[in-house]
Design an enzyme around this catalytic site. Sequence first.
Site, PDB file in Angstrom:
ATOM      1  N   THR A 170     -28.977   6.388  73.051  1.00 18.39           N
ATOM      2  CA  THR A 170     -27.705   7.033  73.367  1.00 18.39           C
ATOM      3  C   THR A 170     -27.985   8.224  74.246  1.00 18.39           C
ATOM      4  O   THR A 170     -29.058   8.824  74.160  1.00 18.39           O
ATOM      5  CB  THR A 170     -27.052   7.604  72.088  1.00 18.39           C
ATOM      6  N   ARG A 183     -23.808   2.280  75.860  1.00  6.64           N
ATOM      7  CA  ARG A 183     -24.686   1.162  75.491  1.00  6.64           C
ATOM      8  C   ARG A 183     -25.078   1.279  74.030  1.00  6.64           C
ATOM      9  O   ARG A 183     -25.504   2.341  73.575  1.00  6.64           O
ATOM     10  CB  ARG A 183     -25.944   1.168  76.360  1.00  6.64           C
ATOM     11  N   LYS A 222     -18.431   5.788  71.848  1.00  7.14           N
ATOM     12  CA  LYS A 222     -19.213   6.712  71.041  1.00  7.14           C
ATOM     13  C   LYS A 222     -18.498   8.023  70.803  1.00  7.14           C
ATOM     14  O   LYS A 222     -18.993   8.877  70.078  1.00  7.14           O
ATOM     15  CB  LYS A 222     -20.549   6.992  71.729  1.00  7.14           C
ATOM     16  N   GLY A 261     -27.332   7.808  67.563  1.00  9.38           N
ATOM     17  CA  GLY A 261     -28.103   7.144  66.529  1.00  9.38           C
ATOM     18  C   GLY A 261     -27.193   6.252  65.733  1.00  9.38           C
ATOM     19  O   GLY A 261     -26.568   5.360  66.252  1.00  9.38           O
ATOM     20  N   SER A 272     -31.495   9.555  72.613  1.00 10.28           N
ATOM     21  CA  SER A 272     -32.769   9.295  73.296  1.00 10.28           C
ATOM     22  C   SER A 272     -32.723   9.771  74.738  1.00 10.28           C
ATOM     23  O   SER A 272     -33.743  10.108  75.327  1.00 10.28           O
ATOM     24  CB  SER A 272     -33.101   7.804  73.239  1.00 10.28           C
ATOM     25  N   ASP A 318     -33.130   6.531  80.973  1.00 15.24           N
ATOM     26  CA  ASP A 318     -33.487   6.207  79.592  1.00 15.24           C
ATOM     27  C   ASP A 318     -33.117   4.761  79.325  1.00 15.24           C
ATOM     28  O   ASP A 318     -32.013   4.323  79.617  1.00 15.24           O
ATOM     29  CB  ASP A 318     -32.735   7.150  78.645  1.00 15.24           C
ATOM     30  N   SER A 328     -30.072   4.071  76.895  1.00 18.05           N
ATOM     31  CA  SER A 328     -28.704   4.379  77.317  1.00 18.05           C
ATOM     32  C   SER A 328     -28.377   3.589  78.548  1.00 18.05           C
ATOM     33  O   SER A 328     -29.253   3.264  79.350  1.00 18.05           O
ATOM     34  CB  SER A 328     -28.549   5.864  77.634  1.00 18.05           C
TER      35      SER A 328
END
Lengths: 235, 309
Positions: free
Chosen positions: B40, B58, B72, B86, B208, B245, B248
């Site tokens: 995330t 994602r 989210k 998370g 992340s 990342d 994500s």
Amino acid sequence: MGDSQYSFSLTTFSPSGKLVQIEHALTAVGSGQTSLGIKAANGVVIATEKKLPSILVDETSVQKIQILTPNIGVVYSGMGPDSRVLVRKSRKQAEQYFRLYKEPIPVTQLVRETATVMQEFTQSGGVRPFGVSLLVAGYDDKGPQLYQVDPSGSYFSWKASAMGKNVSNAKTFLEKRYDEETELDDAVHTAILTLKEGFEGQISGKNIEIGVIDNDKIFRILTPSEIEDYLNEVA
Amino acid sequence: MSKIAESVPPKGGFSFDLCKRNEMLVQKGLKQPSFLKTGTTIVGLVFKDGVILGADTRATEGPIVADKNCEKIHYMAPNIYCCGAGTAADTEAVTGIITLILSHVVLIAITSALCYCFWYACNLFYLFNVAMLSLDMVSSQLKLHRFHTGRDSRVVTALTLLKSHLFSYQGHVSAALVLGGVDVTGPHLHTIYPHGSTDTLPFATMGSGSLAAMAVFESKYREGLSRDEGVTLVAEAICSGIFNDLGSGSNVDIWEKEYLRNYMLPNPRTYVSEKGYSFSKKTAEVLLTKITPLRELVEVIEGGDAMEE
């Protein structure tokens, strides 16, 4: 009658088949301040007297009409503190219903759950029945609805109803003036006139409370100045 | 351990039974799957007279993208929203609304069927559902509080309810949250860690992709940003997370007073096959056709008595 021997225990039937404590609870309701509700074609109005024990009481701190959900409101006749407990429980039940089903609680469901709570207190040990009758006004998919819930736990759907001190006069008045196609504004006028019938003293925006819910499905409590406007229209 | 009294659906809420079993397994030599610093990027930023929240979309199940466009940014109150990294993020991928409707037992069965690692599922996804439940529970508690007090909710109220809840689960609910909103006392932004500690910051990132996003913030943030500058900066930070990342990706969601779902779509599907994906019957060669009429195997009796009620 042998009733008086059975009148102190809540959970014992009297020989005539009544639960005398509940009858007494209804008497407590009957000596409470008048409140009434009218279902119009496009909404519901509930109203009550707000007689304070002294002129020194800050009337802005007292609110008898309460919001349960954004589209359901309630007014009571009888013991104020009892109604507070019921309002709190009902709000929580409405929220739990929403969390479980992700839909706003239908009026009938909320009334049913509140009535269940009231009934539980007539069949348990060490508790007494609630000394209030509630008038629940709501607007959901089924349209505008008005329900009365009694201390026994029974509930009825009304087109117009009154409870409290002046109930018989008020109901007669409502029966005469009720019309199924009334619009909400006219219903508010009728409600004010009905309250005025049994009102002792000068009626004003500060000693009555009115709550309305119309097509937008949002329950609103009218401010004293809005009530004054309606009063002026009626007088 | 005082729980703010909201009754949890059916019985008992979180059951710690599996934790004992896990310890037992570890002692027997089983290697515990490492916790994914789950994919995330979520960010929050305070600007001149408000708060902006941003998130990617994602949701991952290990190396697989489970949901390319999940939400989210969660609703807490009309003026308060919360991004979940998370756990909270993954929950939506696996269970969606199922969380609240099904009982915990059935939930484990479903999630374990979907997930490629049964053990992983029993542990983590069960916890994930509790995380989602916790967000919903807090938003319900805030709603009741609004009814009782007749006032709008404050961000610190949401903060305290969330951190008490997370603390009481001792970190087992792996929800890292970025909570932001505007109330009568002004704009507020907080981060909440799984164990229940909180920070109050002018800009924050979690997940992340937090390092990638923080890099953008640290270089370009300044006080007194205007609303548009803030939104651009947040979108840039999320994009940095999306592109740098692996955990994500996909789109950018923004919240600033109103929820701007899919504010930016930097990863559109550009290739569409002209031939389409339906295949004609001639594609496969038929070698043998055998039809067995069922009447040969099953005895069909006409008539008979009606079933008794």
